[in-house]
Design an enzyme around this catalytic site. Structure first.
Site, PDB file in Angstrom:
ATOM      1  N   GLU A 176      66.887  70.038  28.790  1.00  0.00           N
ATOM      2  CA  GLU A 176      68.132  70.701  29.171  1.00  0.00           C
ATOM      3  C   GLU A 176      68.127  72.129  28.635  1.00  0.00           C
ATOM      4  OE1 GLU A 176      71.883  69.326  27.553  1.00  0.00           O
ATOM      5  OE2 GLU A 176      72.916  69.881  29.377  1.00  0.00           O
ATOM      6  N   ALA A 192      71.016  67.830  18.726  1.00  0.00           N
ATOM      7  CA  ALA A 192      70.642  66.561  19.323  1.00  0.00           C
ATOM      8  C   ALA A 192      70.660  66.727  20.841  1.00  0.00           C
ATOM      9  CB  ALA A 192      71.623  65.465  18.914  1.00  0.00           C
ATOM     10  N   MET A 193      70.030  65.776  21.541  1.00  0.00           N
ATOM     11  CA  MET A 193      69.994  65.842  23.006  1.00  0.00           C
ATOM     12  C   MET A 193      70.131  64.452  23.585  1.00  0.00           C
ATOM     13  SD  MET A 193      69.678  67.523  25.822  1.00  0.00           S
ATOM     14  CE  MET A 193      69.797  66.631  27.375  1.00  0.00           C
ATOM     15  N   GLU A 194      71.032  64.347  24.582  1.00  0.00           N
ATOM     16  CA  GLU A 194      71.494  63.031  25.045  1.00  0.00           C
ATOM     17  C   GLU A 194      70.618  62.351  26.083  1.00  0.00           C
ATOM     18  OE1 GLU A 194      73.030  65.978  25.642  1.00  0.00           O
ATOM     19  OE2 GLU A 194      73.726  66.125  27.714  1.00  0.00           O
ATOM     20  N   ASN A 195      69.328  62.670  26.187  1.00  0.00           N
ATOM     21  CA  ASN A 195      68.456  62.025  27.182  1.00  0.00           C
ATOM     22  C   ASN A 195      68.835  60.554  27.338  1.00  0.00           C
ATOM     23  OD1 ASN A 195      66.736  64.433  26.899  1.00  0.00           O
ATOM     24  ND2 ASN A 195      66.235  63.495  24.929  1.00  0.00           N
ATOM     25  N   HIS A 237      78.995  61.987  19.769  1.00  0.00           N
ATOM     26  CA  HIS A 237      78.893  62.974  20.853  1.00  0.00           C
ATOM     27  C   HIS A 237      77.812  62.556  21.857  1.00  0.00           C
ATOM     28  CE1 HIS A 237      79.066  67.240  22.350  1.00  0.00           C
ATOM     29  NE2 HIS A 237      77.842  66.921  22.752  1.00  0.00           N
ATOM     30  N   GLU A 238      76.635  62.240  21.352  1.00  0.00           N
ATOM     31  CA  GLU A 238      75.520  61.933  22.252  1.00  0.00           C
ATOM     32  C   GLU A 238      75.731  60.606  22.984  1.00  0.00           C
ATOM     33  OE1 GLU A 238      73.727  64.411  22.757  1.00  0.00           O
ATOM     34  OE2 GLU A 238      74.314  65.519  20.973  1.00  0.00           O
ATOM     35  N   GLU A 279      80.101  68.764  28.276  1.00  0.00           N
ATOM     36  CA  GLU A 279      80.197  69.059  26.844  1.00  0.00           C
ATOM     37  C   GLU A 279      81.623  68.979  26.313  1.00  0.00           C
ATOM     38  OE1 GLU A 279      77.749  68.855  25.209  1.00  0.00           O
ATOM     39  OE2 GLU A 279      76.070  69.311  26.526  1.00  0.00           O
TER      40      GLU A 279
HETATM   41 ZN   LIG Z   1      76.565  67.659  24.187  1.00  0.00          ZN
END
Ligand SMILES: [Zn+2]
Length: 1026
Positions: free
Chosen positions: A295, A429-432, A464-465, A487
């Site tokens: 992303e 962090a990243m929500e993959n 959040h994720e 977001e």
């Molecule tokens: Zn986010």
């Protein structure tokens, strides 16, 4: 995605007034304005549907000659045209064109067009003749070249590239990808092959998709007509990161085809795409790890794909890895096959339908801890030596997953959910989907060294994720202009879920603080509407990842939830998620879901468009009258220059106004109304002591009152503050300082309100008071006003000394009390008050004597380290410990102490080392720059470092990214002189026009101007009475 964390609210101060970088638009009431998104210039551009230009370049296929003539003419004229139909032309008319492009057998229409061309050409020559010489400046030529490039893109092989837009054509839809990768972690390269099943939605001759930095070795094409794969030509157009596959036959509407692309590439050394990480394990052995961060725009660098969020498809992923490594992807593993000696190929199950930016895979040595939650296996992964730090994350994830499934009434759709601590990650962090990646510090929790703030951080980011698995993954914004839908919702749900299931963490205090800072940023001229129509380029997309998309989005949802009530809000959320599962949406789809429930009583769409399509913050002014109050709204605009003020008609919001009144008999009542015009009157049936608007600060607006009501509120705070909630008290502090800052009230009055602080025991109001006074302190300090700064500190200390002296050097108390302790002792030690430094130094000495093994109280650890780092011996010891630690929580505390040094040589070394990335990871650089930039010795150095290393920084973190925003703000936000303003402006102007136009650059310039004007306005009066 969660931009990193401690950084995420280090927003610049707008100490006051003025900005003049762009004209304010003539905004009217947007709810009444039907044309909300005027056509952007970018939308009106050449869009060569089908393959006409390519065909001409190749000289293979045939076109309707009139149509071709039309295009040639238009091109000659530099005209833009768009959206021409792309129906298949079945070779009905022969295409006869001589090499110079002239019409060899002109038709009547062609002749007409040619005549028109000649007429226009003559006009153009005359105009050129009459134009002043300056028309032919470098800039002028540059612009001309740009437009030519848009009209005639050339592929790397010199042939015409058949597509000129940044956005992909919609003629083709990807259905399914089969991606096979073989990374080599030591040579940092990988081989890949991707087979993409596509469907033609319109007739076309070629397939345009994204691909960047791939060595494409072979492309084959297959259709129902072609019985076997046929090699085809591929054209590359790197400036748009696109390739065009030239089909051997026309792709017919509704038919399916298959592309297979074989390629190789480097594993990235930045933080984007499929990138490599090296680290040293416990036994000092160098290890390699590879992870993805796609992303917003980097999936295209890992594999050729249709890399826009609306092109959802299914993915089958196969990864070849060394035997000792683990490979993870979005879906559970289907099989593992030994392909050759020491090499294993893992295949993962076909994925749910999803966007490319959510695809993820990781290869490295990892261990995990797992637990089943109603058929979903939740696992927390870390590098083997950190596996004992994952327990807290596992417990938290299990609770949150159960909460969300129940709240949304939708099961999480994948059989597993992995959360992985990555040794090096730019984002927080990243929500993959199914494979969420975190920094180690945002997922791992160490019982001995993690403070209450660390615990909150880990809990919030997991919340959040996880929320993204629904908001973003299941229901995705169609395009990046609506990023706030992802977001803003994830941020809102982060605080909402913590308030429900981790109430003891008092995360509402953090959300409140976030709203204050977001409003400050949003009141700048450089702000933007959270739903913006003009997002096209990669820098514009990166820029959407700012605190407005996250926190203004979340604040608006909080305001709406408070106004509608929790049940209605939840009902709509469930409806919205159900209606749009596995689909892509725009803001209007969300508002339509609200209206399904609230109409006809309330038109939520009409109301909320006034918030999402306008930038800025409303200022509500309340005047007491004999019968009640008069309320008026305007824009809260720091610019004091009358010529720059928004016009009277500008900016109208539909504001849910909540208020609380204190009657003469000490009883209270609360009410709410919708203010959808400039002003309104509220009748109060009885006499009141005071009225406080924006109850609990759940609305996104600032409130000013007449002197009488302010006096009554201040009196109330001084007699019994607890009649008002801590949120209300904090919001009074915030609002009065913001208003004093722009000259609506006197600073004297703001400090008068603060005088109640001696009676304040809650965290939120004290934190806000310290934040506001610290802003003033920092500016005065940088200008060398040491007498004023010490008077300011004495004044604040006098108010808070009782609370400071009550603190102990322990981790006792509720999370909120523990955070208050951190804040108060940090203030006391930073200014050498109340023997704080002596107590801290004693703890530091014992810790150093134990060789760093003594357990320090975690909440005050940073303060202890900062005091210790003041000596040469202490600083070097801390650095030594930093390099041996396994706890990121402790390392962060040490790094903050190291970067708070007064020795500029040490600061320079830290920044340099972090840029190199060997001793201190590059992910830490923005934090170091900001920490150093806050203090007097480092603030000029930080800016010099940014200037000297700008190109490297942009290469590493990308222009416009959240990290770059943070670096620019962190290195400039305390400047307040004309010389610095000119210097910062000149530096960015000299870089490039694109750099200078970055929103964060404009914001930096605006903030410096506001700081200058704050000084001009307040310095003298402050000298008189402080
Ligand atoms: Zn986010």
């Amino acid at each position: 995605m969660e931009p990193f964390t401690n950084d995420r609210l280090q927003l610049p101060r707008n100490m006051i007034e003025n900005s003049m970088f762009e004209e304010e638009p003539d905004v009217v009431d947007l709810a009444k304005e039907p044309c909300l998104h005027p056509l952007e210039p970018d939308e009106v551009e050449y869009e060569p549907r089908g393959s006409r230009l390519l065909v001409r370049g190749l000289g293979e296929h045939e076109l309707d000659e009139d149509e071709e003539d039309y295009e040639s003419s238009a091109k000659l004229l530099g005209m833009s045209f768009m959206n021409r139909s792309s129906g298949l032309r079945n070779s009905a008319a022969s295409y006869r064109q001589s090499p110079d492009g002239a019409c060899s057998i002109p038709s009547a229409r062609t002749m007409l067009v040619c005549a028109f061309v000649i007429a226009v050409a003559i006009s153009v020559i005359m105009v050129i003749y009459l134009l002043p010489k300056c028309t032919f400046t470098k800039e002028g030529c540059h612009q001309k070249n740009q437009s030519m490039r848009l009209i005639q893109p050339f592929a790397t092989n010199g042939k015409l590239f058949p597509w000129a837009q940044i956005r992909l054509p919609t003629a083709i839809k990807p259905l399914r990808y089969e991606l096979t990768l073989h990374p080599n972690l030591t040579s940092m390269t990988f081989k890949g092959s991707v087979t993409i099943s596509i469907q033609a939605l319109q007739v076309t001759w070629n397939v345009i998709l994204h691909s960047t930095d791939h060595n494409i070795s072979k492309v084959t094409f297959m259709s129902a007509v072609l019985s076997q794969e046929k090699p085809v030509e591929v054209l590359e157009y790197p400036s748009h990161e696109q390739i065009a596959i030239v089909a051997p036959e026309a792709l017919l509407e509704g038919h399916n085809y298959t592309l297979k692309i074989e390629y190789s590439a480097n594993i990235s050394s930045s933080y984007y795409g499929f990138y490599g990480i090296s680290y040293t394990d416990e036994s000092h052995e160098k290890k390699y790890f590879a992870a993805t961060q796609f992303e917003p725009l980097a999936a295209r660098s890992a594999f050729p794909c249709f890399d826009e969020p609306a092109f959802k498809a299914a993915f089958v992923i196969r990864i070849t890895r060394d035997e000792q490594h683990t490979a993870l992807s979005n879906m559970p593993k289907k099989s593992s096959v030994l392909v050759e000696d020491g090499l294993v190929q893992d295949e993962f199950y076909e994925s749910v339908k999803m966007s490319t930016y959510l695809v993820a895979f990781i290869v490295g040595e990892m261990k995990n801890l797992s637990q089943d939650v109603n058929g979903t296996l939740v696992s927390i992964y870390a590098v083997p030596e950190k596996i004992e730090q994952v327990q807290h994350a596992l417990e938290t994830t299990v609770k949150l997953l159960e909460f969300y499934q129940k709240y949304f009434e939708i099961q999480y759709p994948i059989k597993k959910l992995d959360l992985v601590a990555i040794p090096d990650l730019e984002a927080g962090a990243m929500e993959n989907w199914g494979l969420i990646t975190f920094r180690e510090e945002t997922l791992l929790y160490d019982n001995n060294t993690s403070s209450v703030a660390d615990r909150k951080l880990v809990t919030k980011i997991i919340a959040h994720e996880l929320a993204h698995q629904w908001f973003g993954n299941l229901v995705t914004m169609q395009w990046w202009n609506d990023l706030w839908l992802n977001e803003g919702f994830a941020t809102f749900m982060e605080y909402f879920s913590l308030g429900k299931i981790f109430k003891e963490l008092s995360s509402y205090e953090d959300f409140l603080d976030a709203r204050f800072k977001t409003m400050k940023k949003d009141s700048l001229n450089s702000s933007h509407p959270i739903s913006s129509s003009s997002v096209q380029s990669s820098a514009q997309i990166e820029e959407m990842f700012d605190s407005l998309s996250y926190f203004k989005g979340a604040s608006l949802l909080l305001m709406l939830k408070t106004f509608l009530g929790e049940d209605v809000f939840q009902h709509v959320v469930i409806l919205y998620l159900h209606n749009h599962s596995f689909a892509s949406i725009q803001s209007d789809d969300l508002w339509d879901s609200f209206n399904e429930v609230t109409n006809p009583a309330l038109d939520v769409k009409k109301m909320m468009k006034t918030w999402t399509l306008q930038k800025g913050v409303p200022l509500v002014t309340v005047q007491r009258t004999k019968t009640g109050v008069l309320v008026q709204q305007e824009s809260f605009f720091p610019n004091m220059n009358p010529e720059m003020q928004p016009s009277g008609a500008s900016y109208l919001w539909h504001i849910p106004l909540s208020y609380i009144i204190e009657r003469k008999n000490d009883s209270q009542s609360q009410s709410v109304m919708l203010l959808d015009k400039k002003s309104d009157a509220i009748n109060l049936t009885e006499e009141v002591e005071w009225v406080k608007f924006n109850v609990d600060m759940s609305g996104y607006y600032i409130v000013n009152y007449g002197a009488e009501n302010w006096d009554a509120l201040i009196k109330q705070l001084k007699t019994n503050p607890y009649v008002l909630s801590d949120r209300d008290r904090a919001s009074l502090i915030n609002n009065i300082f913001e208003l004093a800052g722009i000259g609506k009230l006197s600073l004297h009055m703001a400090f008068d309100l603060l005088d109640y602080l001696g009676n304040e025991n809650y965290t939120a109001p004290i934190t806000e008071a310290l934040f506001q006074t610290d802003l003033i302190y920092n500016l005065l300090e940088k200008l060398g006003h040491t007498d004023l700064t010490s008077r300011l500190v004495s004044r604040v200390f006098k108010l808070l000394q009782n609370q400071i002296q009550r603190q102990t050097w322990t981790d006792e108390g509720t999370p909120s009390m523990r955070e208050l302790r951190s804040v108060l002792l940090e203030f006391a030690c930073a200014h050498s008050l109340a023997n704080c430094s002596t107590a801290a130094m004693k703890l530091f000495d014992s810790w150093m004597a134990s060789n760093g093994t003594l357990s320090l109280p975690t909440d005050v650890m940073t303060t202890v380290f900062k005091v210790g780092a003041k000596t040469e011996k202490g600083w070097l010891f801390l650095l030594n410990v930093y390099n041996t630690l396994g706890s990121e929580a402790e390392k962060n505390k040490i790094l903050e102490a190291l970067a708070s040094s007064d020795d500029v040589r040490k600061l320079h070394w830290l920044m340099k080392s972090s840029l190199e990335g060997a001793i201190i990871r590059t992910q830490k650089l923005p934090f170091i720059i900001r920490t150093a930039g806050r203090r007097f010795p480092g603030h000029l150095l930080a800016w010099d470092f940014v200037k000297e290393n700008w190109n490297k920084l942009v290469q590493k973190f990308h222009l416009g990214s959240y990290t770059i925003q943070s670096i620019v703000a962190g290195s400039t936000h305390l400047f307040s002189t004309k010389a610095h303003l000119s210097e910062v402006r000149a530096f960015f102007e000299n870089e490039s026009e694109a750099t200078f136009r970055l929103r964060c650059v404009q914001e930096a310039l605006e903030v410096i101007q506001l700081n200058m004007q704050w000084m001009e306005k307040n310095l003298y009066t402050l000298t008189l009475w402080l």
